[in-house]
Design a protein around this motif. Structure first.
Motif: not given
Length: 381
Positions: A355-377
């Protein structure tokens, strides 16, 4: 670009906490003055190799920097000013402190030498739990130390709290938040317990003697923290950090924004000229090596691919997220050209949003942040 942030590690503590795997040693019998001499030698070599520009943030961490005597603290701060002499008008100068280790004379030295922010490791307000996790302060000393800091003229105060501790309940966490808020700090860092290999808690867990809260209870503690602090007027600007408006930790934001910084001291990490480095951890070895060279244990030149991965892994920790435009300016292509399938998949899972030219964690993403971060490795190759 010369780093504009300085991290200095003081690896001494009155007692090592049961969860701690940092480079930290009980101060009794340690060559503290020789260590400060070695730090000065490292500063001299560092600024000769990478001359500093205008310094925006300084952070003295540990360990417990405030186990230094007033004389030792003054020496350290004078050296900092000598080798990093040009300070921004907006300088944020933080010292980590344990409650009960900031007597008036030491606070006066810090204030006189430019320190304007203190970060107190409160951790919990339950007395028996403080003892259980190896802390060497009591509950009353938390409030006394915050008050003393303000009396000394250091009014930017942060408190560290922990959740997921052995035998900690949701009610304990609520009490910690209520009592912490009553002290009127400007910032909270609130971390979940991670049982690291080699710590006292790791050995206890192997023996089946570490009664930790359930995952559901730990999640409830985190959600409670977010709710209580938001109600009190704090903004969550990073996964584990909350501040009053304008009191965000600018130094820590240097790490999350993947910007260069000087790292000095035993076990310290730094990032400059596209190279990440780590100093040797042992105090004796650090002192010995500093006599002839920078006491580096290893270096790693960061590839462009790794920079792009870090840009997302670190940047998504911030509630402000990652700017598409900034990414394209830095790397010459939009993030979708590099991480298209990853970004699409994470959006489908409801873990990030654009949104507004940015990627951000959702509320759900906050709770599964490590899974999100690992996806980029490994996805930028």
């Amino acid at each position: 670009m010369a780093p504009e942030s300085v991290y200095i590690h003081i690896p001494f503590c009155a007692r090592k906490c049961h969860y701690c795997d940092f480079t930290a040693y009980v101060v009794g019998g340690q060559p503290v003055d020789e260590y400060l001499e070695a730090l000065e030698r490292e500063m001299a070599r560092m600024v000769e190799e990478i001359p500093p520009g205008k310094i925006e943030t300084i952070f003295i961490g540990g360990g417990t920097p405030t186990v230094l005597t007033p004389r030792q603290m003054e020496r350290l701060l004078k050296d900092v000013r000598r080798y990093f002499p040009v300070w921004s008008d907006r300088l944020e100068f933080t010292v980590e402190a344990n409650p009960g280790t900031t007597e008036p004379e030491k606070l006066a030295v810090m204030k006189e030498r430019g320190v304007n922010r203190l970060s107190f490791g409160a951790q919990t307000f339950r007395p028996d739990l403080l003892s259980e996790i190896g802390r060497d302060h009591g509950v009353d000393e938390i409030a006394d130390s915050v008050e003393a800091a303000r009396e000394a003229g250091i009014d930017n105060v942060s408190l560290d709290l922990m959740f997921g501790l052995p035998q900690q309940s949701v009610a304990d966490m609520e009490e910690a938040l209520v009592r912490g808020l009553a002290l009127g700090p400007d910032h909270f860092s609130v971390y979940s317990l991670k049982v690291e290999e080699g710590t006292v808690f790791h050995h206890k867990r192997l023996q089946g003697k570490l009664p930790l809260p359930s995952e559901d209870e730990e999640l409830e503690m985190y959600l409670l923290t977010r709710r209580r602090l938001e109600e009190a007027g704090f903004l969550q600007y990073e996964v584990s950090n909350f501040s009053r408006p304008g009191r965000e930790s600018r130094h820590n934001s240097t790490y999350w924004m993947n910007q260069p910084y000087y790292g000095l001291g035993a076990g310290a990490h730094g990032y400059a000229k596209g190279v990440r480095y780590e100093n040797v951890r042992g105090v004796g070895e650090y002192i010995r090596l500093s006599r002839s060279r920078r006491p580096i244990a290893g270096t790693h030149r960061v590839s462009v691919a790794e920079m792009m991965e870090n840009h997302f892994i670190l940047g998504l920790r911030l509630m402000n997220g990652v700017s598409r435009r900034k990414f394209a300016e830095l790397y010459g292509k939009p993030p979708e050209n590099v991480f298209g399938s990853v970004l699409e998949d994470l959006q489908k899972q409801g873990l990030i949003r654009k949104e507004e030219g940015r990627y951000r964690l959702t509320e759900r993403g906050l709770l599964f942040g490590n899974d999100v971060f690992a996806a980029f490795l490994g996805e930028s190759a």
